[in-house]
Design a protein around this motif. Sequence first.
Motif, PDB file in Angstrom:
ATOM      1  N   PHE A 148       4.031  -9.866   0.766  1.00 24.31           N
ATOM      2  CA  PHE A 148       5.054  -9.311   1.654  1.00 24.31           C
ATOM      3  C   PHE A 148       5.350 -10.250   2.816  1.00 24.31           C
ATOM      4  N   SER A 149       4.295 -10.833   3.387  1.00 22.50           N
ATOM      5  CA  SER A 149       4.475 -11.710   4.538  1.00 22.50           C
ATOM      6  C   SER A 149       5.183 -12.998   4.150  1.00 22.50           C
ATOM      7  N   LYS A 150       4.884 -13.498   2.976  1.00 23.95           N
ATOM      8  CA  LYS A 150       5.451 -14.763   2.519  1.00 23.95           C
ATOM      9  C   LYS A 150       6.878 -14.590   2.013  1.00 23.95           C
ATOM     10  N   ASP A 151       7.112 -13.557   1.206  1.00 25.03           N
ATOM     11  CA  ASP A 151       8.382 -13.414   0.493  1.00 25.03           C
ATOM     12  C   ASP A 151       9.308 -12.349   1.062  1.00 25.03           C
ATOM     13  N   GLY A 152       8.808 -11.492   1.938  1.00 24.01           N
ATOM     14  CA  GLY A 152       9.637 -10.409   2.456  1.00 24.01           C
ATOM     15  C   GLY A 152       9.622  -9.203   1.532  1.00 24.01           C
ATOM     16  N   THR A 153      10.176  -8.102   2.020  1.00 20.71           N
ATOM     17  CA  THR A 153      10.108  -6.847   1.277  1.00 20.71           C
ATOM     18  C   THR A 153      10.918  -6.886  -0.008  1.00 20.71           C
ATOM     19  N   VAL A 154      12.156  -7.353   0.062  1.00 22.53           N
ATOM     20  CA  VAL A 154      13.037  -7.294  -1.105  1.00 22.53           C
ATOM     21  C   VAL A 154      12.506  -8.172  -2.227  1.00 22.53           C
ATOM     22  N   LYS A 155      12.237  -9.418  -1.941  1.00 17.99           N
ATOM     23  CA  LYS A 155      11.760 -10.349  -2.954  1.00 17.99           C
ATOM     24  C   LYS A 155      10.314 -10.072  -3.355  1.00 17.99           C
ATOM     25  N   GLY A 156       9.496  -9.661  -2.407  1.00 21.36           N
ATOM     26  CA  GLY A 156       8.074  -9.527  -2.677  1.00 21.36           C
ATOM     27  C   GLY A 156       7.645  -8.209  -3.274  1.00 21.36           C
ATOM     28  N   THR A 157       8.476  -7.181  -3.220  1.00 13.02           N
ATOM     29  CA  THR A 157       8.059  -5.848  -3.647  1.00 13.02           C
ATOM     30  C   THR A 157       7.520  -5.778  -5.070  1.00 13.02           C
ATOM     31  N   PRO A 158       8.183  -6.331  -6.093  1.00  7.74           N
ATOM     32  CA  PRO A 158       7.645  -6.177  -7.454  1.00  7.74           C
ATOM     33  C   PRO A 158       6.222  -6.711  -7.605  1.00  7.74           C
ATOM     34  N   ARG A 159       5.953  -7.910  -7.095  1.00  8.72           N
ATOM     35  CA  ARG A 159       4.611  -8.487  -7.216  1.00  8.72           C
ATOM     36  C   ARG A 159       3.612  -7.736  -6.340  1.00  8.72           C
ATOM     37  N   ALA A 160       4.017  -7.416  -5.109  1.00  7.28           N
ATOM     38  CA  ALA A 160       3.102  -6.739  -4.200  1.00  7.28           C
ATOM     39  C   ALA A 160       2.747  -5.350  -4.707  1.00  7.28           C
ATOM     40  N   LEU A 161       3.703  -4.672  -5.285  1.00  7.69           N
ATOM     41  CA  LEU A 161       3.434  -3.344  -5.832  1.00  7.69           C
ATOM     42  C   LEU A 161       2.374  -3.406  -6.915  1.00  7.69           C
ATOM     43  N   GLY A 162       2.423  -4.441  -7.740  1.00  8.68           N
ATOM     44  CA  GLY A 162       1.404  -4.612  -8.765  1.00  8.68           C
ATOM     45  C   GLY A 162       0.020  -4.793  -8.157  1.00  8.68           C
ATOM     46  N   GLU A 163      -0.067  -5.548  -7.051  1.00 10.71           N
ATOM     47  CA  GLU A 163      -1.349  -5.744  -6.384  1.00 10.71           C
ATOM     48  C   GLU A 163      -1.878  -4.422  -5.813  1.00 10.71           C
ATOM     49  N   ILE A 164      -0.990  -3.636  -5.213  1.00 11.34           N
ATOM     50  CA  ILE A 164      -1.406  -2.348  -4.645  1.00 11.34           C
ATOM     51  C   ILE A 164      -1.915  -1.416  -5.737  1.00 11.34           C
ATOM     52  N   GLN A 165      -1.221  -1.378  -6.866  1.00 13.50           N
ATOM     53  CA  GLN A 165      -1.665  -0.537  -7.972  1.00 13.50           C
ATOM     54  C   GLN A 165      -3.023  -0.978  -8.497  1.00 13.50           C
ATOM     55  N   GLN A 166      -3.247  -2.297  -8.565  1.00 13.51           N
ATOM     56  CA  GLN A 166      -4.544  -2.810  -8.984  1.00 13.51           C
ATOM     57  C   GLN A 166      -5.631  -2.399  -7.995  1.00 13.51           C
ATOM     58  N   ALA A 167      -5.310  -2.434  -6.719  1.00 11.08           N
ATOM     59  CA  ALA A 167      -6.288  -2.061  -5.703  1.00 11.08           C
ATOM     60  C   ALA A 167      -6.749  -0.621  -5.897  1.00 11.08           C
ATOM     61  N   PHE A 168      -5.816   0.283  -6.113  1.00 11.76           N
ATOM     62  CA  PHE A 168      -6.203   1.676  -6.311  1.00 11.76           C
ATOM     63  C   PHE A 168      -6.959   1.873  -7.617  1.00 11.76           C
ATOM     64  N   LYS A 169      -6.667   1.075  -8.612  1.00 19.43           N
ATOM     65  CA  LYS A 169      -7.412   1.155  -9.869  1.00 19.43           C
ATOM     66  C   LYS A 169      -8.881   0.841  -9.634  1.00 19.43           C
ATOM     67  N   TYR A 170      -9.149  -0.214  -8.871  1.00 17.65           N
ATOM     68  CA  TYR A 170     -10.538  -0.584  -8.615  1.00 17.65           C
ATOM     69  C   TYR A 170     -11.232   0.423  -7.700  1.00 17.65           C
ATOM     70  N   LEU A 171     -10.504   0.998  -6.756  1.00 19.19           N
ATOM     71  CA  LEU A 171     -11.094   2.052  -5.936  1.00 19.19           C
ATOM     72  C   LEU A 171     -11.476   3.247  -6.792  1.00 19.19           C
ATOM     73  N   ASP A 172     -10.610   3.616  -7.712  1.00 23.91           N
ATOM     74  CA  ASP A 172     -10.921   4.728  -8.613  1.00 23.91           C
ATOM     75  C   ASP A 172     -12.121   4.404  -9.489  1.00 23.91           C
ATOM     76  N   ASN A 173     -12.216   3.141  -9.952  1.00 17.72           N
ATOM     77  CA  ASN A 173     -13.375   2.733 -10.748  1.00 17.72           C
ATOM     78  C   ASN A 173     -14.670   2.908  -9.960  1.00 17.72           C
ATOM     79  N   ALA A 174     -14.646   2.495  -8.700  1.00 19.48           N
ATOM     80  CA  ALA A 174     -15.834   2.610  -7.859  1.00 19.48           C
ATOM     81  C   ALA A 174     -16.212   4.073  -7.658  1.00 19.48           C
ATOM     82  N   GLU A 175     -15.220   4.926  -7.471  1.00 21.42           N
ATOM     83  CA  GLU A 175     -15.503   6.341  -7.247  1.00 21.42           C
ATOM     84  C   GLU A 175     -16.100   6.992  -8.490  1.00 21.42           C
ATOM     85  N   LYS A 176     -15.702   6.530  -9.660  1.00 22.59           N
ATOM     86  CA  LYS A 176     -16.272   7.057 -10.901  1.00 22.59           C
ATOM     87  C   LYS A 176     -17.748   6.700 -11.033  1.00 22.59           C
ATOM     88  N   ILE A 177     -18.148   5.585 -10.455  1.00 23.49           N
ATOM     89  CA  ILE A 177     -19.543   5.157 -10.522  1.00 23.49           C
ATOM     90  C   ILE A 177     -20.420   6.052  -9.660  1.00 23.49           C
TER      91      ILE A 177
END
Length: 310
Positions: A148-177
């Motif tokens: 987001f900081s490098k590319d801005g909201t419009v250009k950066g949203t697709p890639r950044a959204l993927g990173e955010i989704q990955q982050a929540f996936k790993y948080l959910d994995n940890a909670e399952k443990i």
Amino acid sequence: MAVKLTTLSQITPSRVLRVASATLVSLSLWASPSLAKDPFRTTNARQIGDRTEAAFKALFEQGNYKKADSFAQKADPRDPLTQALRASLAYINWDGEKDEAKKSAQLEVFKTYATQTREAAADMVSKDPLRGNLYQAVGHFLESAYIFSKDGTVKGTPRALGEIQQAFKYLDNAEKIDSSDPELNLLRGYIDLFVSLNLPFSSPTDAINRLDKYATPRYLAHRGIALGYRDLNQQAKALAAVDSALKATPNNPDVLYLKAQILVRQGDNRGSIAYFNQALTKQEQLPPGLVRQINRERDRAQSRLGNAGQ
């Protein structure tokens, strides 16, 4: 946790960076002396290097950014907590830098440490799945902030959204443990709180309850609760929480500054000035950008006092 596409317009670099910074605060609570008790667990205690622990104490107990950076740079680079601390300090330096060339270079330093946080965490999974997943979540949050900081909201949203989704996936994995793990509850409490306050993906009330009931160390749990209530405009509850944090860390300029902000929101400009000034007595250990911000807010409080004829 799935991210709704209809909320993308509300995602901004500053909001995601606040989430990332909050994540680092909670993440950095994992530090414990190599010969001391785990601050979260009475069984199955984790241990880290002395320099990483020293960096944690300098930053979050003392609010001494310069000392924290010195310790972090000498700490074990294979420990993802070390990289997370370095990333946190690099972000703070980036945020306060005025020179555009230096600011751009500092952003790349932040990106390097964010990636190294994620990579070191991946190496940890086989030995400690809970912490390995948590650190990977943090790494992905930080990398989304970089995009987001490098590319801005419009250009950066697709890639950044993927990173955010990955982050929540790993948080959910940890909670399952281990959903009852106190370290997990502290980290998730901070993340869910700041996500809910800056992005419409979760409940701030649930996050505050998690911090209140399950999170330790208590002084950082209280600090998170105070931040949450401050931004929910429940200033009496925010003041009670920050006072609890101050009892444990009375000389921390970050906590003194937070109390000043809460007093301003209560309309107590006169009372806030004393806490702004107390925070500024520690300015030699703070980043220049933070010192400038505290001075600006103190001057505004002073101006409001003058305008009111008080």
